[in-house]
Structure formats: structure tokens, C-alpha cells
Design a protein around this motif. Structure first.
Motif, PDB file in Angstrom:
ATOM      1  N   GLN A 294      24.141  -1.148 -30.418  1.00  0.00           N
ATOM      2  CA  GLN A 294      23.375   0.413 -31.459  1.00  0.00           C
ATOM      3  C   GLN A 294      22.910  -0.581 -32.931  1.00  0.00           C
ATOM      4  O   GLN A 294      23.424   0.044 -33.534  1.00  0.00           O
ATOM      5  CB  GLN A 294      24.108   1.142 -30.968  1.00  0.00           C
ATOM      6  CG  GLN A 294      23.827   1.813 -29.905  1.00  0.00           C
ATOM      7  CD  GLN A 294      25.130   3.052 -29.727  1.00  0.00           C
ATOM      8  OE1 GLN A 294      25.193   3.604 -30.480  1.00  0.00           O
ATOM      9  NE2 GLN A 294      25.229   3.698 -28.868  1.00  0.00           N
TER      10      GLN A 294
ATOM     11  N   LEU B 282      24.911  15.273 -30.867  1.00  0.00           N
ATOM     12  CA  LEU B 282      25.268  13.732 -30.197  1.00  0.00           C
ATOM     13  C   LEU B 282      24.180  13.692 -29.143  1.00  0.00           C
ATOM     14  O   LEU B 282      23.679  12.735 -28.433  1.00  0.00           O
ATOM     15  CB  LEU B 282      26.857  13.678 -29.489  1.00  0.00           C
ATOM     16  CG  LEU B 282      27.174  13.111 -28.415  1.00  0.00           C
ATOM     17  CD1 LEU B 282      26.944  11.761 -28.492  1.00  0.00           C
ATOM     18  CD2 LEU B 282      28.507  13.763 -27.726  1.00  0.00           C
TER      19      LEU B 282
ATOM     20  N   HIS C 118      29.887   0.320 -30.136  1.00  0.00           N
ATOM     21  CA  HIS C 118      28.658  -0.413 -29.494  1.00  0.00           C
ATOM     22  C   HIS C 118      27.479  -1.254 -29.915  1.00  0.00           C
ATOM     23  O   HIS C 118      26.984  -1.354 -30.759  1.00  0.00           O
ATOM     24  CB  HIS C 118      27.803   0.812 -29.449  1.00  0.00           C
ATOM     25  CG  HIS C 118      28.255   2.098 -29.106  1.00  0.00           C
ATOM     26  ND1 HIS C 118      28.187   2.667 -27.290  1.00  0.00           N
ATOM     27  CD2 HIS C 118      29.330   3.397 -29.618  1.00  0.00           C
ATOM     28  CE1 HIS C 118      28.937   3.782 -27.423  1.00  0.00           C
ATOM     29  NE2 HIS C 118      29.386   4.276 -27.830  1.00  0.00           N
TER      30      HIS C 118
ATOM     31  N   GLU D 183      34.222  14.822 -27.766  1.00  0.00           N
ATOM     32  CA  GLU D 183      33.732  14.067 -29.141  1.00  0.00           C
ATOM     33  C   GLU D 183      33.094  15.171 -30.168  1.00  0.00           C
ATOM     34  O   GLU D 183      32.886  15.791 -30.542  1.00  0.00           O
ATOM     35  CB  GLU D 183      32.817  13.058 -29.296  1.00  0.00           C
ATOM     36  CG  GLU D 183      31.805  12.722 -30.316  1.00  0.00           C
ATOM     37  CD  GLU D 183      30.752  11.375 -29.877  1.00  0.00           C
ATOM     38  OE1 GLU D 183      30.793  11.227 -28.760  1.00  0.00           O
ATOM     39  OE2 GLU D 183      30.089  11.021 -30.543  1.00  0.00           O
TER      40      GLU D 183
ATOM     41  N   ARG E  21      30.104   5.363 -19.338  1.00  0.00           N
ATOM     42  CA  ARG E  21      29.060   6.134 -20.163  1.00  0.00           C
ATOM     43  C   ARG E  21      30.590   7.408 -21.382  1.00  0.00           C
ATOM     44  O   ARG E  21      31.546   6.987 -21.974  1.00  0.00           O
ATOM     45  CB  ARG E  21      28.141   6.134 -20.697  1.00  0.00           C
ATOM     46  CG  ARG E  21      27.718   6.676 -21.858  1.00  0.00           C
ATOM     47  CD  ARG E  21      26.825   6.472 -22.827  1.00  0.00           C
ATOM     48  NE  ARG E  21      26.091   6.395 -23.817  1.00  0.00           N
ATOM     49  CZ  ARG E  21      25.437   5.505 -24.099  1.00  0.00           C
ATOM     50  NH1 ARG E  21      24.277   4.897 -23.718  1.00  0.00           N
ATOM     51  NH2 ARG E  21      25.119   5.004 -25.031  1.00  0.00           N
TER      52      ARG E  21
ATOM     53  N   ASP F  26      32.938   3.087 -34.132  1.00  0.00           N
ATOM     54  CA  ASP F  26      31.454   3.553 -33.416  1.00  0.00           C
ATOM     55  C   ASP F  26      29.923   3.173 -33.512  1.00  0.00           C
ATOM     56  O   ASP F  26      29.246   3.975 -33.827  1.00  0.00           O
ATOM     57  CB  ASP F  26      31.967   5.526 -33.431  1.00  0.00           C
ATOM     58  CG  ASP F  26      31.385   5.851 -31.999  1.00  0.00           C
ATOM     59  OD1 ASP F  26      30.837   5.063 -30.957  1.00  0.00           O
ATOM     60  OD2 ASP F  26      30.762   7.190 -32.115  1.00  0.00           O
TER      61      ASP F  26
HETATM   62  N1  GUN Z   1      28.464  10.131 -25.511  1.00  0.00           N
HETATM   63  C1  GUN Z   1      28.091   9.397 -24.950  1.00  0.00           C
HETATM   64  N2  GUN Z   1      28.136   8.192 -25.527  1.00  0.00           N
HETATM   65  C2  GUN Z   1      27.767   7.616 -26.743  1.00  0.00           C
HETATM   66  C3  GUN Z   1      27.182   6.511 -27.683  1.00  0.00           C
HETATM   67  O1  GUN Z   1      26.522   6.077 -27.256  1.00  0.00           O
HETATM   68  N3  GUN Z   1      28.393   6.907 -28.918  1.00  0.00           N
HETATM   69  C4  GUN Z   1      28.628   8.477 -29.187  1.00  0.00           C
HETATM   70  N4  GUN Z   1      29.141   8.047 -30.432  1.00  0.00           N
HETATM   71  N5  GUN Z   1      29.013   8.674 -28.484  1.00  0.00           N
HETATM   72  C5  GUN Z   1      28.580   8.857 -26.703  1.00  0.00           C
END
Ligand code: GUN
Ligand code: FE
Length: 438
Positions: free
Chosen positions: A83, A94, A80, A236, A205, A323
């Protein structure tokens, strides 16, 4: 007759992969202790051992790099750019991390100047780390993607990016609607997809921040433009997986939410995939989709320890992502190092050749770009970096104990970082030189 505007060669150690080591074994690795990489017009003209390639015609200048190693540019399969300024934000997992840090940070990217400023810092970091291609999240603001692509275009980089689609469960100033998200994406696709080395990824997203309508329109874009990518997050974190179940009660599982919208295919890249059932692994493999494994992020956010062996047994394509800003480093070396440690915690071994594949040719293959990047075979775009094998005293000392190339590769996997990257090249042009100007 075409004019040759760029005709030079680099003499150093050279290492790259020409196949998946899981299939081809040691034959996948090509290593020349005294090698020559000959570049013409931004592409590899020849590569091989010096005693086969030399002498070159008098017009070709040869630069010598003793005790340096040339490798293909790294490919970061999930990152990203907005970020960059919030890397290393403390204390949350998260969902809280998104609310506490990410959304406030991303809200500033409605300002085109700010977006451009951060895009430049981000690209500097990629190149300092020897990364020449990345699959990149913007923010919900179309300006964020314009700024990123404009900056990447000026540097001649091969980049894939897209505007975030997000029409619920985020602060108002970060929301689009199913319709505006579709229309804004379409304009960006028309403006950027296929311009120079730039390509577009449709970028919801993740399931919780899109309505089913928005996901469906994302699928519509993929139908209208079949050579786009799909880039999102998947499974995740446990809280996220539970939330998806609540938001999509009729879906069979997380991946099914994306499947129902037509988002799962060979050009789809799913970041993380830490918590997947057997069926989801199977369906990912059937669709020839890719999981972008992001080890520094999974550890930093406490997301979990991915079972890479299981994914590979199912035949799911794997690539590595940093990431950032949940990831803690732009370096694919650091990323390979943490990937190895995660597999250790699972009682599994990650072979350094395999890790290097995930960061170069494997990632290129996942992105259907292996015909132009991923290694240094003749005809490929000349994206590479030159590593200083004496970058630190410890590296010099440790490498002296290495008896073969596999050991060398593992030491680089473990000790490598941006200090090694002496110079980075994109399309044969120097785009980063350590401690100097490109
Ligand atoms: N899941 C949804 N948005 C994000 C993000 O910006 N970063 C991460 N690591 N997981 C996400
Ligand atoms: Fe991410």
C-alpha cells in the motif's frame, strides 16, 4: 578464535529503554549525555557513558557525533508494504476505502517485478525513518512475499511478513481458497521462515474476507509451526464490527471468531482493537496477545479513538504500527505524536517514555524478539539510528529549553520525523545515510 570483522564505536548521546516504564518507572530509561556504543560483529559489545568506556583498544575506530542522539531501531508492529503507493487516498472510511483503493492497488502484486520494485521503495522509507524491523502484510499473491523477503534479506534486515489469506468478499483476482491459501503459505514458510533474520506471519486479512474454513486452516498452520506469528486486523471500524456479527452470527464477539479458529495466542498481533468490549480485552490479556495501535490510520480513516489506558489496565500488550497506506506516515515519531493526541481527546495522557517503549522494546517484547532487538544492551543485534538534534532550526531552538531527558523525549515525540534520521544501521552496517549513500 573468531575473527572480528566489524569493530567500531559511536560517541554521541544515547537513549534506550531497558524495561517497561509502566513497571520500572524512570529506571526503565537509560540515557547517556556523552555515551559510547561499541559494536562488534554486528552486535552491541558495550554501551555506557564515555568516561567509563573510553579509552578503547587502538583497533577500534571511534566516530564522534556531537549533538546527535543514538536510539534503537524502531519496530513497526503493523504495516502493508503493497500500500506504499496509495498512501494519502482521499475521502473514504475502512470498507469503502478497501474497495475503492486497496483492492485495485493490491491486484498488481501478481507481477513479481512490480512487487520487488515497491518492496525496495518501502524498505527505503522504513530505513529513512529509522525503522529497522516491521511486521508486514503482503498481498494474496505468494510472489509479493517472495519479493519482500528477497529485498529484506539483501539488506540484512530483521523482518516478519506473510501472504494475505482471503477467500471471500473481495474481487476474484484477489481471492485464494482455503486450501490454496494454506498450501501457498506452507511453501513460503518452508522457503523463508528462519532464513537469516526473516520470520513468517500467518496473515488472514480480517474475519470478513475469510471463510471459517480458511481461518481454521490458518490455525492449523500455527499448530504445525508453533513459532510462526499470527497477524490480522481486529475491531477497527464500526461498520466492520457490524459486518462480522452478520457473517459469524454464532460468534460471541469479533475476537471469538479468531479464537474459534485457534488464532489467539502469545504470538498473535491484532491491528487496531479500537472497538472492543471488556471481555475481549480480558481474553486478549489472558492469551498474552498484542494490539498494534495505529493512530495515524485511526484518524485518517475516521475509525475511532482507542482507549489505551483500558487495554493496559487489562494487561494487554500494546505496540505501535504505522498501518501505511491507511496510516499517513512511515515515521514512528509521527505515530507517537498522533497517539498522544488521540489520548488527549479521551482526556488521558500518553507518557513519552511509554510511547517510546511501544515503538521499541515493547514492540520487541510483543514480537518475542526482546532477546535480540528493542534496545542497545550488550549482546543485542546492532540495529539503531543516529538522530541529528539540529535537523531543523525549530528543533535546535526548542531543545535548548529542555531541562531533562523526559522533556527531550517528548519534544522528539512531537516534532520528530524523517529529517532527524541522519543514519540507520542494521546488524552494525549502515543501511541509510541522509542525503548520501549507505
Ligand atoms: N482491514 C482489512 N484490511 C485492511 C487494510 O488493508 N488496512 C486497514 N487499515 N484495515 C484493514
Ligand atoms: Fe492494516
Amino acid at each position: 578464535m573468531t575473527t572480528i570483522y566489524d569493530n567500531r564505536a559511536y560517541r554521541a548521546r544515547i537513549l534506550h529503554l531497558v524495561a517497561d516504564p509502566a513497571e520500572a518507572g524512570d529506571a526503565a530509561l537509560h540515557y547517556y549525555e556523552d555515551g559510547v556504543l561499541w559494536i562488534q560483529n554486528g552486535h552491541v559489545h558495550a554501551v555506557g557513558p564515555a568516561d567509563e568506556i573510553l579509552p578503547l583498544p587502538y583497533q577500534v575506530s571511534v566516530r564522534e557525533y556531537p549533538n546527535h542522539l543514538i536510539i534503537p531501531g524502531f519496530i513497526d508492529a503493523h504495516v502493508h508494504y503493497p500500500q506504499t503507493g496509495m498512501i494519502a487516498s482521499y475521502g473514504e472510511q475502512l470498507l469503502n476505502w478497501l474497495n475503492a483503493y486497496t483492492f485495485p492497488t493490491e491486484a498488481a502484486f501478481g507481477n513479481a517485478e512490480h512487487a520487488r520494485h515497491i518492496a525496495e521503495i518501502f524498505l527505503d522509507e522504513l530505513l529513512r525513518n529509522g525503522t529497522t524491523t516491521a511486521l508486514v502484510f503482503g498481498t494474496v499473491h505468494p510472489q509479493s512475499v517472495d519479493a519482500f523477503f528477497a529485498a529484506a534479506k539483501e539488506r540484512g534486515l530483521r523482518m516478519i511478513a506473510g501472504k494475505v489469506l482471503m477467500d471471500r468478499n473481495a474481487p476474484d483476482e484477489l481471492l485464494d481458497t482455503a486450501q490454496t491459501g494454506y498450501e501457498q503459505s506452507k511453501k513460503l514458510i518452508e522457503r523463508w521462515h528462519g532464513v537469516d533474520r526473516l520470520q513468517y506471519a500467518v496473515t488472514p486479512r480480517f474475519a470478513p474476507t475469510s471463510t471459517p474454513e480458511q481461518l481454521k486452516l490458518a490455525g492449523q498452520l500455527l499448530k504445525e509451526y508453533p513459532d510462526l506469528y499470527l497477524h490480522t486486523h481486529l475491531a477497527e471500524n464500526h461498520g466492520e464490527v457490524k459486518w462480522v456479527k452478520e457473517l459469524f452470527p454464532t460468534a460471541k464477539h469479533y475476537l471469538d471468531v479468531y479464537e474459534q479458529a485457534g488464532l489467539v495466542g502469545p504470538r498473535s498481533v491484532f491491528a487496531h482493537g479500537v472497538h472492543l468490549c471488556e471481555e475481549q480485552c480480558e481474553r486478549l490479556a489472558q492469551a498474552k496477545a498484542t494490539v498494534a495501535h495505529c493512530p495515524t490510520s485511526n484518524l485518517f480513516l475516521g475509525s475511532g479513538l482507542i482507549d489505551l489506558a483500558r487495554l493496559r489496565q487489562h494487561g494487554v500488550g500494546v505496540a505501535l504500527g504505522t498501518d501505511v497506506g491507511a496510516g499517513t506516515s512511515f515515521s514512528l515519531f509521527k505515530t507517537m505524536d498522533e497517539a498522544y493526541k488521540i489520548q488527549q481527546l479521551r482526556g488521558q495522557k500518553l507518557d513519552p517514555m511509554q510511547a517510546f517503549y511501544f515503538a521499541t522494546l515493547g514492540s520487541a517484547t510483543a514480537l518475542k524478539l526482546d532477546h535480540c532487538i528493542g534496545n542497545l544492551l550488550p549482546g543485542k543485534e546492532a540495529d539503531f539510528s543516529i538522530l541529528d538534534l539540529d535537523a531543523t532550526p525549530l528543533l535546535t531552538f526548542r531543545l535548548q529549553q529542555c531541562r531533562d531527558v523526559r522533556q527531550l523525549l517528548f519534544v522528539l515525540n512531537t516534532l520528530g520525523d524523517d529529517r532527524l534520521v541522519q543514519a540507520t544501521y542494521a546488524l552494525g552496517k549502515c543501511v541509510h545515510r541522509r542525503g548520501g549513500h549507505g
